[in-house]
Design a protein around this motif. Structure first.
Motif, PDB file in Angstrom:
ATOM      1  N   LEU A  91       0.802  -1.219   0.000  1.00 43.23           N
ATOM      2  CA  LEU A  91       0.000   0.000   0.000  1.00 43.23           C
ATOM      3  C   LEU A  91       0.839   1.276   0.000  1.00 43.23           C
ATOM      4  O   LEU A  91       0.378   2.316  -0.473  1.00 43.23           O
ATOM      5  CB  LEU A  91      -0.944   0.007   1.207  1.00 43.23           C
ATOM      6  CG  LEU A  91      -2.055  -1.028   1.124  1.00 43.23           C
ATOM      7  CD1 LEU A  91      -2.674  -1.266   2.485  1.00 43.23           C
ATOM      8  CD2 LEU A  91      -3.109  -0.573   0.129  1.00 43.23           C
ATOM      9  N   VAL A  92       2.044   1.203   0.548  1.00 40.81           N
ATOM     10  CA  VAL A  92       2.910   2.379   0.617  1.00 40.81           C
ATOM     11  C   VAL A  92       4.333   2.001   0.229  1.00 40.81           C
ATOM     12  O   VAL A  92       4.741   0.845   0.352  1.00 40.81           O
ATOM     13  CB  VAL A  92       2.918   3.041   2.018  1.00 40.81           C
ATOM     14  CG1 VAL A  92       1.546   3.564   2.406  1.00 40.81           C
ATOM     15  CG2 VAL A  92       3.460   2.112   3.079  1.00 40.81           C
ATOM     16  N   ASP A  93       5.067   2.997  -0.207  1.00 38.50           N
ATOM     17  CA  ASP A  93       6.503   2.887  -0.413  1.00 38.50           C
ATOM     18  C   ASP A  93       7.169   3.743   0.649  1.00 38.50           C
ATOM     19  O   ASP A  93       6.569   4.722   1.121  1.00 38.50           O
ATOM     20  CB  ASP A  93       6.905   3.401  -1.799  1.00 38.50           C
ATOM     21  CG  ASP A  93       6.495   2.456  -2.917  1.00 38.50           C
ATOM     22  OD1 ASP A  93       6.576   1.227  -2.712  1.00 38.50           O
ATOM     23  OD2 ASP A  93       6.096   2.964  -3.979  1.00 38.50           O
ATOM     24  N   ALA A  94       8.382   3.381   1.028  1.00 39.89           N
ATOM     25  CA  ALA A  94       9.115   4.115   2.050  1.00 39.89           C
ATOM     26  C   ALA A  94      10.485   4.510   1.519  1.00 39.89           C
ATOM     27  O   ALA A  94      11.099   3.764   0.758  1.00 39.89           O
ATOM     28  CB  ALA A  94       9.269   3.269   3.303  1.00 39.89           C
ATOM     29  N   GLU A  95      10.930   5.687   1.926  1.00 37.49           N
ATOM     30  CA  GLU A  95      12.254   6.168   1.537  1.00 37.49           C
ATOM     31  C   GLU A  95      12.909   6.807   2.749  1.00 37.49           C
ATOM     32  O   GLU A  95      12.344   7.704   3.371  1.00 37.49           O
ATOM     33  CB  GLU A  95      12.118   7.200   0.411  1.00 37.49           C
ATOM     34  CG  GLU A  95      13.439   7.770  -0.042  1.00 37.49           C
ATOM     35  CD  GLU A  95      13.270   8.871  -1.083  1.00 37.49           C
ATOM     36  OE1 GLU A  95      14.243   9.601  -1.298  1.00 37.49           O
ATOM     37  OE2 GLU A  95      12.182   9.001  -1.656  1.00 37.49           O
ATOM     38  N   ARG A  96      14.101   6.312   3.088  1.00 37.11           N
ATOM     39  CA  ARG A  96      14.846   6.875   4.212  1.00 37.11           C
ATOM     40  C   ARG A  96      15.616   8.095   3.718  1.00 37.11           C
ATOM     41  O   ARG A  96      16.286   8.057   2.705  1.00 37.11           O
ATOM     42  CB  ARG A  96      15.813   5.849   4.795  1.00 37.11           C
ATOM     43  CG  ARG A  96      16.616   6.414   5.967  1.00 37.11           C
ATOM     44  CD  ARG A  96      17.395   5.358   6.701  1.00 37.11           C
ATOM     45  NE  ARG A  96      16.544   4.449   7.450  1.00 37.11           N
ATOM     46  CZ  ARG A  96      15.969   4.716   8.616  1.00 37.11           C
ATOM     47  NH1 ARG A  96      16.118   5.900   9.161  1.00 37.11           N
ATOM     48  NH2 ARG A  96      15.243   3.814   9.220  1.00 37.11           N
ATOM     49  N   ARG A  97      15.488   9.192   4.487  1.00 32.35           N
ATOM     50  CA  ARG A  97      16.242  10.417   4.234  1.00 32.35           C
ATOM     51  C   ARG A  97      16.863  10.841   5.552  1.00 32.35           C
ATOM     52  O   ARG A  97      16.164  11.371   6.420  1.00 32.35           O
ATOM     53  CB  ARG A  97      15.341  11.523   3.706  1.00 32.35           C
ATOM     54  CG  ARG A  97      14.724  11.205   2.377  1.00 32.35           C
ATOM     55  CD  ARG A  97      13.916  12.373   1.855  1.00 32.35           C
ATOM     56  NE  ARG A  97      12.940  11.900   0.888  1.00 32.35           N
ATOM     57  CZ  ARG A  97      11.771  12.468   0.684  1.00 32.35           C
ATOM     58  NH1 ARG A  97      11.417  13.538   1.361  1.00 32.35           N
ATOM     59  NH2 ARG A  97      10.945  11.963  -0.217  1.00 32.35           N
ATOM     60  N   GLY A  98      18.117  10.579   5.695  1.00 29.59           N
ATOM     61  CA  GLY A  98      18.788  10.863   6.957  1.00 29.59           C
ATOM     62  C   GLY A  98      18.245   9.948   8.037  1.00 29.59           C
ATOM     63  O   GLY A  98      18.235   8.732   7.883  1.00 29.59           O
ATOM     64  N   THR A  99      17.742  10.538   9.113  1.00 33.80           N
ATOM     65  CA  THR A  99      17.221   9.720  10.216  1.00 33.80           C
ATOM     66  C   THR A  99      15.731   9.446  10.094  1.00 33.80           C
ATOM     67  O   THR A  99      15.187   8.674  10.881  1.00 33.80           O
ATOM     68  CB  THR A  99      17.485  10.410  11.578  1.00 33.80           C
ATOM     69  OG1 THR A  99      16.863  11.701  11.556  1.00 33.80           O
ATOM     70  CG2 THR A  99      18.972  10.562  11.827  1.00 33.80           C
ATOM     71  N   TRP A 100      15.068  10.076   9.120  1.00 33.78           N
ATOM     72  CA  TRP A 100      13.624   9.919   8.995  1.00 33.78           C
ATOM     73  C   TRP A 100      13.247   9.073   7.793  1.00 33.78           C
ATOM     74  O   TRP A 100      13.961   9.023   6.805  1.00 33.78           O
ATOM     75  CB  TRP A 100      12.932  11.285   8.885  1.00 33.78           C
ATOM     76  CG  TRP A 100      13.139  12.141  10.085  1.00 33.78           C
ATOM     77  CD1 TRP A 100      13.850  13.299  10.145  1.00 33.78           C
ATOM     78  CD2 TRP A 100      12.665  11.893  11.407  1.00 33.78           C
ATOM     79  NE1 TRP A 100      13.834  13.795  11.427  1.00 33.78           N
ATOM     80  CE2 TRP A 100      13.112  12.942  12.232  1.00 33.78           C
ATOM     81  CE3 TRP A 100      11.904  10.887  11.986  1.00 33.78           C
ATOM     82  CZ2 TRP A 100      12.817  13.027  13.579  1.00 33.78           C
ATOM     83  CZ3 TRP A 100      11.614  10.963  13.334  1.00 33.78           C
ATOM     84  CH2 TRP A 100      12.068  12.022  14.111  1.00 33.78           C
ATOM     85  N   VAL A 101      12.077   8.454   7.886  1.00 31.17           N
ATOM     86  CA  VAL A 101      11.532   7.679   6.775  1.00 31.17           C
ATOM     87  C   VAL A 101      10.275   8.396   6.292  1.00 31.17           C
ATOM     88  O   VAL A 101       9.433   8.808   7.094  1.00 31.17           O
ATOM     89  CB  VAL A 101      11.202   6.227   7.205  1.00 31.17           C
ATOM     90  CG1 VAL A 101      10.603   5.452   6.042  1.00 31.17           C
ATOM     91  CG2 VAL A 101      12.450   5.530   7.732  1.00 31.17           C
ATOM     92  N   TYR A 102      10.176   8.543   4.984  1.00 32.32           N
ATOM     93  CA  TYR A 102       9.019   9.180   4.365  1.00 32.32           C
ATOM     94  C   TYR A 102       8.205   8.116   3.650  1.00 32.32           C
ATOM     95  O   TYR A 102       8.748   7.246   2.977  1.00 32.32           O
ATOM     96  CB  TYR A 102       9.473  10.264   3.371  1.00 32.32           C
ATOM     97  CG  TYR A 102      10.033  11.474   4.069  1.00 32.32           C
ATOM     98  CD1 TYR A 102       9.257  12.610   4.260  1.00 32.32           C
ATOM     99  CD2 TYR A 102      11.329  11.470   4.571  1.00 32.32           C
ATOM    100  CE1 TYR A 102       9.758  13.722   4.920  1.00 32.32           C
ATOM    101  CE2 TYR A 102      11.845  12.575   5.240  1.00 32.32           C
ATOM    102  CZ  TYR A 102      11.055  13.692   5.405  1.00 32.32           C
ATOM    103  OH  TYR A 102      11.552  14.783   6.069  1.00 32.32           O
TER     104      TYR A 102
END
Length: 136
Positions: A91-102
């Motif tokens: 249902l979703v894709d995730a992308e890590r940017r630094g310490t956070w995940v979007y």
């Protein structure tokens, strides 16, 4: 070793065209049911349904876990578990940017689910014959 099942590819979850007719019109093929059921099951939890809504309606089309977690009276690990379930269900894709995940909603599968659950207007549905009044 991961418990994650291999993704099924019998239908294209990113397609713009519906995978099958609405379930109110025709039986859902077994292969399609097997692909879509995990997404429906994932959305069957109130927290995951809310998370999905927050992600899908987020400005810019994505939501940071840092914005999602405070919206619930749950621990960070619990929210992470729910987000992982949404990810594994496709249902979703995730992308890590630094310490956070979007997180970003996958519109293809949402379109497939919407098409599957579409109910035609009442006048185009089969109307059963009215019941006869009981015999006196």
């Amino acid at each position: 070793m991961s418990k994650q099942a291999a993704p099924r590819t019998m239908i294209d979850l990113n397609a713009d065209a519906p995978c099958c007719p609405p379930l109110a019109q025709r039986r859902v093929p077994a292969e399609t049911a097997a692909v879509l059921a995990p997404a429906l099951k994932a959305l069957g939890d109130p927290v995951r349904l809310q998370l999905m809504s927050m992600i899908a309606s987020a400005e810019g089309g994505e939501a940071c876990v840092c914005d999602l977690t405070p919206a619930f009276d749950l621990t960070g690990p619990t929210i992470s578990h729910h987000l992982k379930t949404l990810r594994e269900a496709g249902l979703v894709d995730a992308e890590r940017r630094g310490t956070w995940v979007y997180y970003r909603a996958r519109p293809g599968i949402l379109r497939q689910l919407a098409a599957l659950l579409t109910v035609p207007p009442a006048e185009s549905q089969h109307q059963p014959a009215p019941c006869a009044p009981p015999a006196a």
